[in-house]
Enzyme design. Structure first.
Site, mmCIF file in Angstrom:
data_model
loop_
_atom_site.group_PDB
_atom_site.id
_atom_site.type_symbol
_atom_site.label_atom_id
_atom_site.label_comp_id
_atom_site.label_asym_id
_atom_site.label_seq_id
_atom_site.Cartn_x
_atom_site.Cartn_y
_atom_site.Cartn_z
ATOM 1 N N PHE A 1 1.421 -1.218 0.027
ATOM 2 C CA PHE A 1 -0.375 0.388 0.005
ATOM 3 C C PHE A 1 0.792 0.966 -0.141
ATOM 4 O O PHE A 1 1.347 1.241 1.146
ATOM 5 C CB PHE A 1 -0.864 0.235 0.998
ATOM 6 C CG PHE A 1 -1.758 1.070 1.286
ATOM 7 C CD1 PHE A 1 -3.181 0.692 0.634
ATOM 8 C CD2 PHE A 1 -1.747 2.152 1.596
ATOM 9 C CE1 PHE A 1 -3.734 1.871 0.322
ATOM 10 C CE2 PHE A 1 -2.448 3.447 1.868
ATOM 11 C CZ PHE A 1 -3.367 3.423 1.112
ATOM 12 N N ASP B 1 9.624 2.847 1.931
ATOM 13 C CA ASP B 1 8.030 3.545 1.865
ATOM 14 C C ASP B 1 8.017 3.272 3.746
ATOM 15 O O ASP B 1 7.451 2.237 3.912
ATOM 16 C CB ASP B 1 7.055 3.236 1.154
ATOM 17 C CG ASP B 1 6.005 3.838 1.464
ATOM 18 O OD1 ASP B 1 5.515 3.895 2.674
ATOM 19 O OD2 ASP B 1 4.892 3.555 0.899
ATOM 20 N N LYS C 1 3.019 11.565 6.770
ATOM 21 C CA LYS C 1 1.522 10.964 7.953
ATOM 22 C C LYS C 1 2.002 11.984 9.757
ATOM 23 O O LYS C 1 2.050 12.822 9.985
ATOM 24 C CB LYS C 1 1.676 9.747 8.440
ATOM 25 C CG LYS C 1 0.957 8.683 7.621
ATOM 26 C CD LYS C 1 0.764 7.576 6.900
ATOM 27 C CE LYS C 1 -0.660 7.065 6.503
ATOM 28 N NZ LYS C 1 -1.659 7.976 5.803
#
Length: 415
Positions: free
Chosen positions: A154, A239, A268
């Site tokens: 993801f 990531d 985030k």
């Protein structure tokens, strides 16, 4: 949670949660299926709905709230910057960007920073950088560069990214997709080695797969990825948008194997739950393939984002939050282990992050999430049978143990 002082209302009292949810339905796109709770206020690890009910937040905005809601150091940085300067675009310099980039580079051990806004933007930017590096440095033939990714990944929801997703829900109906990606099983070095050839610009992976259910690779996998990419002369892109910035008990998940990627993606938690902030960090020779006009963002690296991001870097520089995640991660792991076979079929945990597989004979992940909500604990399901636990790193041992007790209770009710 400290309740703000009430002031005289000049508008009607808030509607109930049910009324607000019904009002959303005709006008809000249905791209999420949220739990039926309407949050109005929050502080630390606690949120409060419009009716005054309090909940422990064990999702933390998918790790965007690593430091809790409205951390005083972060809100102070935001308030101060709001009174001075919020946006210049990158057409001009501003006084906050250099310090932010320098601090972030120092924290991660990489050379240069490309500031962006969202996690998906950071991933897209890294794809562009990797391809350009492949053509200008590695010597791959024009438009032939490939990038190897892992199944069950993801990395975001843009059309390019969902094109190399193995999740049909994210992918179906959005083609045609961008070519140039090869998908191999996660945690399989032999498959990765077989997929790499002279056209490979980069290997793009999450060191821990968050959306897949906090899937942790075998010890040595990240070291193996680093060795393979180095021998093949391609880039290792890590990531860490969900796994980074203290979540796993280290600053970065790759730190558990002392691995330094060529390119690192953050987001985030970098915005402290206040503004969207992301970044691509890399070696100097990699990011220097970008030249003026080839890539940009109006809001990327804006003064407000840089101020908040700098405050986040300052919090992490002390090591306090990494230590808390490691120490309380032991409590989380022990508590989940005690529930094995008692409504959960398995779990994976590192630091204050866990994926918990619910026994399908007991309930679905959604059903357990709803039952926990009624106990005053907020989590979210993924892939049907799994719930994710990712509390703010500011949670106390007592609060964490209370949440685990609530999980035990709802599992017991289901059996």
């Amino acid at each position: 949670m400290t309740t703000p002082t009430r002031t005289h209302r000049t508008t009607p009292a808030p509607h109930s949660s049910a009324e607000l949810i019904r009002a959303e339905a005709p006008v809000l796109a249905h791209n999420y299926h949220p739990l039926p709770v309407v949050v109005a206020r929050a502080e630390g690890v606690w949120v409060e709905d419009v009716e005054g009910r309090r909940y422990l937040d064990l999702l933390a905005g998918y790790s965007a709230l690593n430091f809790g809601h409205r951390h005083p150091a972060l809100t102070a940085a935001a308030h101060d910057q709001l009174d001075r300067l919020t946006l210049t675009s990158r057409a001009f310099h501003h006084d906050r960007l250099g310090g932010f980039a320098e601090g972030l580079a120092r924290l991660t051990g990489l050379d240069m920073v490309l500031p962006m806004n969202t996690g998906a933007e950071a991933v897209e930017s890294a794809i562009k950088v990797a391809r350009k590096w492949a053509y200008e440095v590695k010597g791959v033939a024009r438009d032939r560069a490939t990038i190897v990714v892992a199944a069950e990944n993801f990395h975001g929801r843009t059309t390019t990214i969902v094109g190399f997703s193995s999740d049909d829900t994210a992918r179906a109906g959005f083609g045609p997709f961008t070519p140039g990606f090869r998908v191999v099983p996660f945690n399989d070095l032999a498959a990765l080695e077989a997929a790499i050839d002279e056209t490979t610009a980069a290997v793009l992976i999450e060191p821990i797969q968050g959306e897949a259910g906090v899937v942790i690779p075998d010890d040595g996998y990240l070291t193996g990825v680093r060795d393979l990419t180095r021998r093949a002369g391609c880039l290792f892109i890590a990531d860490e948008i969900q796994s980074g910035l203290g979540r796993t008990g280290r600053t970065l998940a790759v730190d558990h194997e002392s691995v330094v990627p060529d390119v690192l993606l953050l987001g985030k938690a970098l915005g402290g739950g206040i503004v969207p902030v992301s970044a691509v960090l890399a070696r100097r020779d990699v990011l220097c393939v970008l030249r003026p006009g080839e890539h940009g963002s109006t809001f990327g690296g804006n003064p407000l984002a840089a101020a908040v991001g700098s405050a986040v870097v300052d919090l992490l520089a002390t090591g306090e939050f990494q230590r808390r995640a490691a120490e309380l991660g032991t409590v989380l792991h022990t508590g989940l282990a005690a529930l094995a076979g008692r409504g959960i079929t398995g779990f994976r945990a590192r630091g204050l992050w866990a994926g918990v597989d619910i026994d399908p004979a007991i309930a679905t992940g959604r059903e357990i999430s709803e039952r926990l909500m009624h106990e005053g604990v907020l989590v979210k399901d993924t892939h049907g049978a799994t719930i994710r636990l990712a509390p703010p790193l500011t949670i106390t041992r007592e609060e964490l143990e209370s949440a685990l007790a609530s999980l035990e209770k709802v599992l017991g009710q289901s059996s």
